[in-house]
Design an enzyme around this catalytic site. Structure first.
Site, PDB file in Angstrom:
ATOM      1  N   ASP A  11     -55.086  -5.068  73.878  1.00  0.00           N
ATOM      2  CA  ASP A  11     -55.183  -6.408  72.838  1.00  0.00           C
ATOM      3  C   ASP A  11     -55.003  -7.932  73.458  1.00  0.00           C
ATOM      4  O   ASP A  11     -53.687  -7.488  72.906  1.00  0.00           O
ATOM      5  CB  ASP A  11     -56.901  -6.482  72.026  1.00  0.00           C
ATOM      6  CG  ASP A  11     -57.848  -7.305  71.486  1.00  0.00           C
ATOM      7  OD1 ASP A  11     -58.653  -8.324  72.144  1.00  0.00           O
ATOM      8  OD2 ASP A  11     -57.279  -8.092  70.610  1.00  0.00           O
ATOM      9  N   TYR A  13     -56.085 -11.395  71.584  1.00  0.00           N
ATOM     10  CA  TYR A  13     -56.514 -12.692  70.744  1.00  0.00           C
ATOM     11  C   TYR A  13     -56.276 -11.590  68.976  1.00  0.00           C
ATOM     12  O   TYR A  13     -56.948 -10.256  68.633  1.00  0.00           O
ATOM     13  CB  TYR A  13     -57.153 -13.387  70.622  1.00  0.00           C
ATOM     14  CG  TYR A  13     -57.162 -13.815  71.697  1.00  0.00           C
ATOM     15  CD1 TYR A  13     -56.539 -15.008  72.229  1.00  0.00           C
ATOM     16  CD2 TYR A  13     -58.207 -13.319  73.200  1.00  0.00           C
ATOM     17  CE1 TYR A  13     -56.705 -15.776  73.239  1.00  0.00           C
ATOM     18  CE2 TYR A  13     -58.001 -14.420  74.496  1.00  0.00           C
ATOM     19  CZ  TYR A  13     -56.895 -15.332  74.482  1.00  0.00           C
ATOM     20  OH  TYR A  13     -57.381 -16.323  75.339  1.00  0.00           O
ATOM     21  N   ARG A  42     -62.689 -19.120  65.326  1.00  0.00           N
ATOM     22  CA  ARG A  42     -62.707 -17.613  65.598  1.00  0.00           C
ATOM     23  C   ARG A  42     -63.633 -17.119  65.396  1.00  0.00           C
ATOM     24  O   ARG A  42     -64.692 -16.213  65.798  1.00  0.00           O
ATOM     25  CB  ARG A  42     -61.635 -16.908  64.301  1.00  0.00           C
ATOM     26  CG  ARG A  42     -61.210 -15.954  64.924  1.00  0.00           C
ATOM     27  CD  ARG A  42     -60.842 -15.148  66.604  1.00  0.00           C
ATOM     28  NE  ARG A  42     -61.373 -14.140  66.590  1.00  0.00           N
ATOM     29  CZ  ARG A  42     -60.785 -13.413  67.942  1.00  0.00           C
ATOM     30  NH1 ARG A  42     -61.233 -14.060  68.722  1.00  0.00           N
ATOM     31  NH2 ARG A  42     -60.180 -12.456  67.786  1.00  0.00           N
ATOM     32  N   SER A 117     -58.699  -8.226  78.018  1.00  0.00           N
ATOM     33  CA  SER A 117     -58.944  -8.693  76.572  1.00  0.00           C
ATOM     34  C   SER A 117     -60.362 -10.023  77.083  1.00  0.00           C
ATOM     35  O   SER A 117     -60.405  -9.789  78.309  1.00  0.00           O
ATOM     36  CB  SER A 117     -58.151 -10.177  76.712  1.00  0.00           C
ATOM     37  OG  SER A 117     -58.550 -10.896  75.856  1.00  0.00           O
ATOM     38  N   ASN A 118     -60.634  -9.701  76.173  1.00  0.00           N
ATOM     39  CA  ASN A 118     -62.072 -10.766  76.559  1.00  0.00           C
ATOM     40  C   ASN A 118     -62.010 -11.792  76.845  1.00  0.00           C
ATOM     41  O   ASN A 118     -63.207 -12.703  77.621  1.00  0.00           O
ATOM     42  CB  ASN A 118     -62.614 -10.993  75.142  1.00  0.00           C
ATOM     43  CG  ASN A 118     -64.121  -9.362  75.380  1.00  0.00           C
ATOM     44  OD1 ASN A 118     -64.319  -8.692  75.398  1.00  0.00           O
ATOM     45  ND2 ASN A 118     -64.485  -9.710  73.616  1.00  0.00           N
TER      46      ASN A 118
END
Length: 221
Positions: A11, A13, A42, A117-118
């Site tokens: 991942d 972040y 966030r 990642s998103n």
């Protein structure tokens, strides 16, 4: 060490890059609110992509991040203008790496290293390039290619299809408990990078490994 692992999937972040560091830019633009904006931003970002996933109403993480910022500024009764918003969005492309990341990746360079990642590629690619890590990964994968946010099973399936492996041949790393739960639920092996010393999520999906930072991965060196 589990020798069945054929790919190490990271991942981004909170795992490779320190999202909380953006409080510096937030503080410069909104004195006295840096910490509040960065944390709420966030949290709202995660809430918004979870909601959009549930609603079947996809938007890129770039759009969601901007919308989350606008909401948090309004929530705190702070003056929102395009110039400030663009400065903070630009700061997201220059987040700092956690201090151990470069060393760990260098020691694992002979492994099959992948990012998943998103983040959409308009955020993800510049971030990785600005950190000088473009050549560190075999794949840079984004959920934007399938429009299904993690922790939806369809997102992890997309990554698995790209890797061409069995579920249990993938070790997935994240600092986010919800992401580790999603990956474990899908069938990946999981290593939770528990940077904040938090308890395991109460979802009956225990991580396979728990490390304080990425240096725990060097057991596979």
């Amino acid at each position: 060490m589990d020798s069945s692992i054929k790919a190490f999937v990271f991942d981004v972040y909170g795992t490779l890059f320190d999202v909380t560091a953006i409080k510096k830019e937030c503080e410069e633009l909104y004195p006295g609110y840096g910490e509040e904006i960065s944390q709420s931003w966030r949290s709202k970002q995660v809430e918004y992509f979870m909601l959009r996933q549930l609603m079947g109403n996809y938007a890129t993480l770039h759009t969601i991040t901007h919308q989350a910022l606008k909401y948090v500024l309004k929530e705190n009764d702070l003056q929102s203008n395009e110039e400030n918003e663009q400065k903070l969005m630009e700061a997201y492309l220059h987040l700092p790496l956690y201090e151990e990341v470069e060393g760990v990746l260098a020691q694992l360079k002979d492994k099959n290293l992948t990012v998943f990642s998103n983040g959409s590629h308009d955020m993800l690619n510049p971030l990785i390039e600005n950190a000088g890590l473009t050549g560190a990964f075999k794949h840079i994968l984004s959920v934007d290619e399938v429009k299904e946010f993690k922790p939806a099973p369809a997102s992890y399936q997309y990554a698995l299809d790209k890797l061409g492996l069995a579920n249990n041949q993938v070790l997935f790393m994240s600092s986010n408990g919800w992401d580790i739960s999603g990956a474990k639920n899908f069938g990946f092996q999981t290593a939770w990078i528990n940077r904040k010393n938090l308890p395991v999520e109460e979802l009956d999906l225990e991580p396979d490994y728990i490390f304080d930072d990425l240096k725990g991965l060097l057991k596979w060196k």
